[in-house]
Design an enzyme around this catalytic site. Structure first.
Site, mmCIF file in Angstrom:
data_model
loop_
_atom_site.group_PDB
_atom_site.id
_atom_site.type_symbol
_atom_site.label_atom_id
_atom_site.label_comp_id
_atom_site.label_asym_id
_atom_site.label_seq_id
_atom_site.Cartn_x
_atom_site.Cartn_y
_atom_site.Cartn_z
ATOM 1 N N ARG A 1 -10.807 -15.108 -7.890
ATOM 2 C CA ARG A 1 -12.073 -14.423 -8.380
ATOM 3 C C ARG A 1 -12.969 -14.538 -9.147
ATOM 4 O O ARG A 1 -13.455 -13.978 -9.930
ATOM 5 C CB ARG A 1 -11.060 -13.177 -9.445
ATOM 6 C CG ARG A 1 -9.881 -12.310 -8.722
ATOM 7 C CD ARG A 1 -9.600 -11.269 -9.739
ATOM 8 N NE ARG A 1 -8.424 -10.361 -9.029
ATOM 9 C CZ ARG A 1 -8.814 -9.441 -8.182
ATOM 10 N NH1 ARG A 1 -9.970 -8.952 -7.935
ATOM 11 N NH2 ARG A 1 -7.843 -8.667 -7.781
ATOM 12 N N ARG B 1 -16.003 -9.508 -10.687
ATOM 13 C CA ARG B 1 -16.249 -8.703 -11.858
ATOM 14 C C ARG B 1 -16.541 -9.367 -13.151
ATOM 15 O O ARG B 1 -17.247 -8.775 -14.014
ATOM 16 C CB ARG B 1 -14.879 -8.214 -12.256
ATOM 17 C CG ARG B 1 -14.093 -7.489 -11.065
ATOM 18 C CD ARG B 1 -12.432 -7.213 -11.565
ATOM 19 N NE ARG B 1 -11.800 -8.463 -11.581
ATOM 20 C CZ ARG B 1 -10.490 -8.664 -11.576
ATOM 21 N NH1 ARG B 1 -9.716 -7.249 -11.927
ATOM 22 N NH2 ARG B 1 -9.896 -9.347 -11.756
ATOM 23 N N ASP C 1 -11.024 -9.004 0.154
ATOM 24 C CA ASP C 1 -9.603 -8.412 -0.434
ATOM 25 C C ASP C 1 -8.399 -8.917 0.234
ATOM 26 O O ASP C 1 -8.496 -9.065 1.512
ATOM 27 C CB ASP C 1 -9.393 -6.879 -0.514
ATOM 28 C CG ASP C 1 -8.652 -6.509 -1.503
ATOM 29 O OD1 ASP C 1 -8.702 -6.236 -2.841
ATOM 30 O OD2 ASP C 1 -7.466 -6.318 -1.007
ATOM 31 N N TYR D 1 2.637 -3.432 -0.791
ATOM 32 C CA TYR D 1 1.745 -2.536 -0.942
ATOM 33 C C TYR D 1 1.818 -1.283 0.035
ATOM 34 O O TYR D 1 1.644 -0.022 -0.213
ATOM 35 C CB TYR D 1 0.312 -2.889 -1.035
ATOM 36 C CG TYR D 1 -0.336 -3.529 -1.912
ATOM 37 C CD1 TYR D 1 -0.748 -2.789 -3.171
ATOM 38 C CD2 TYR D 1 -0.719 -4.790 -2.212
ATOM 39 C CE1 TYR D 1 -1.361 -3.326 -4.549
ATOM 40 C CE2 TYR D 1 -1.217 -5.545 -3.311
ATOM 41 C CZ TYR D 1 -1.603 -4.772 -4.366
ATOM 42 O OH TYR D 1 -2.048 -5.280 -5.569
#
Lengths: 348, 348
Positions: free
Chosen positions: A26, A30, A75, A152
């Protein structure tokens, strides 16, 4: 210089290096203000559909931190996005599936992935990135692993206990195996296409697999991990297999075909390496939460990971999971400096 | 018959038994219709404040399933309840702290626990239970461990990543150590009082400790676990130390003073036993989710746990975590029957 002569690729091939290469899961995203500025205009999935924007986001951490590898901004759910499964990536929640998979008929409508037709923008981003990165910095491609994708699909979103997922494994093994076969084939198609577009390394993210007992991993998941790595083996590239909470699965994962095993922070790195064997590389494994602590704790814990790796060929320094959104930039810089100093302190 | 001659106590003392004793974490509670009938009239904490009701709830699973031990119906948060920390146990959420602990001044107002004055109803329940159970069935008392109590106090409720908790450890170690000292002393006082009231066994529940790296466990938690077990050692009773997700901590936990180590389902039981050493008992470790599966999966996985224990003295059969609320009663019965049949199949 060729891509194979970079610090990262040499370590990934378990050749001796001056210091371990370092990148952070990551790293693109963010924590960076330059990313958040872009996110004001685009959603996560929109970024991936704009190769120029996605290239920029992927390059941001390489530029700012001189990371030893770039990782495609994408993703883990992209194989499903490409196959037309209606889903959203919700801020603070993660992937949310519109219509969860609950029965055999839900599995039957999952169609194969045709990456060139379904995810052309991802492949175009890879080609743009390779032009930008040249031979200086390797590019890591990736996909979510079948278990995590299945979890998921079945739960509809992140779960603590994965009750519906495990219940399908136990009660409807034929449906489970059909689902896992289809997902594994999607992942294989996507990863092969990423390679053809130019990625240098591939990482399989099985984020949730640590919820399973070893018996369940061996029976319900391992055949599909092996199917994927067997299909990728002819590509002759470093293959990383990462999961969280996998201390009790590492020995099984080590036989699945990846050349590098990712470990989370729960297991001391030297123990993980003993378990997977010296013929594998190890990626990891600082607790991302350490980067919320003061500099002396960061230096101490980064140093501990390095001490446990002890300069052995095949260590790729990383976190044990992704960077936390709250991570301060100076903490990342301090961790990177601590790894890079090890070079001068006598690393092989 | 004395309590020490029961199947459970002999196994807990690592004496040979005909079959492993069996009880299930959360056996008293949510899965039982007779419990849910009581919960229509009383909240969880109200039940514990009514010794007659609490005794009934504790006995329900012993009566219905002939469990080899009773466990006091209470919450891991009771030491904090007794010390006057405002909190609630919210259905589907768990403990919620009204004013989370964030700074040294929040720790300073935590007062010591005086169990006879603060939790007289819990001790009265224990005395009633001992009269009811006699020498036929041992009674297990328990408390939450300091780390788990601290994590609830700091986060305010259950958490996935425990960022605030870990950040306090790293940034304010003096505050952390003061908090852990106070919590350990509360747990010691509460457990000693439970023993004085009559419990036969004590279990320390460190539900969240598996979020920690081994370094963090050793530095920030282990001193307090050891403080507790050292204080309880003179009581000469079986002491169980349980946490979830502890595969990488088991060797450390084994040196902390408990005589029996609880393991979750992630680690095969024989491996866990090798790690903690044959001089310790092992409690566990069926995945509670298996009880949502069909009978053949239950029998297979219960059988696997028994095979791995291989009749060695000191195995207490249990789940790897608490019974799930959705567990069907017949699944519990099927698991119990599978354990009990092992007796006739040649268990030592």
């Amino acid at each position: 210089m060729t891509i194979e002569s970079t610090l990262f690729m040499r370590a990934a091939r378990r050749q001796p290096t001056e210091r371990p290469p370092v990148w952070f899961m990551r790293q693109a995203g963010r924590v960076l203000p330059e990313y958040r500025a872009i996110r004001e205009k685009y959603s996560l999935l929109e970024i991936s559909r704009h190769p120029d924007v996605c290239t920029e986001v992927t390059l941001q951490p390489v530029r700012r931190f001189a990371m030893d590898a770039a990782i495609l901004f994408a993703d883990i759910m992209h194989p499903l996005v490409g196959a037309g499964v209606p889903l959203d990536i919700v801020d603070g929640v993660g992937p949310v599936i519109e219509t969860p998979v609950r029965a055999a008929r839900d599995v039957e409508i999952l169609r194969p992935l045709d990456p060139e037709a379904d995810l052309p923008y991802v492949l175009e981003t890879i080609r743009m990135l390779k032009r930008e990165l040249g031979d200086a910095t390797p590019l890591i491609g990736f996909a979510g692993a079948p278990f995590t994708l299945a979890a998921y699909l079945i739960e509809g979103r992140a779960s603590r206990e994965f009750l519906r997922t495990k219940t399908m494994m136990y009660e409807a093994p034929d449906t489970w195996h059909e689902l896992m076969t289809r997902l594994a084939d999607m992942v294989i198609a996507f990863m092969r296409a990423q390679r053809a577009a130019g990625v240098d390394v591939l990482q399989l993210f099985d984020s949730w697999v640590g919820a399973l007992s070893r018996n369940d991993y061996v029976r319900y998941v391992q055949p599909y991990t092996r199917r994927i790595f067997a299909a990728l083996a002819p590509l002759d590239m470093p293959l990383i297999h990462f999961g969280v909470n996998t201390a009790t699965l590492l020995d099984a994962m080590a036989t699945d075909g990846a050349s590098i095993i990712g470990a989370d922070w729960r297991i001391p790195l030297d123990r993980a390496w003993t378990i997977v064997g010296q013929d594998k590389g190890i990626q990891g494994n600082l607790d991302p939460t350490v980067l919320l602590g003061p500099p002396e704790v960061i230096a101490r814990e980064v140093g501990d990971v390095l001490d446990r790796a002890d300069g052995r060929p095949g260590h790729i320094f990383n976190l044990g999971h992704g960077l936390l959104p709250q991570t301060p930039i100076p903490a990342i810089e301090h961790a990177l400096a601590t790894v890079r100093e090890r070079h001068h302190a006598g690393g092989r």
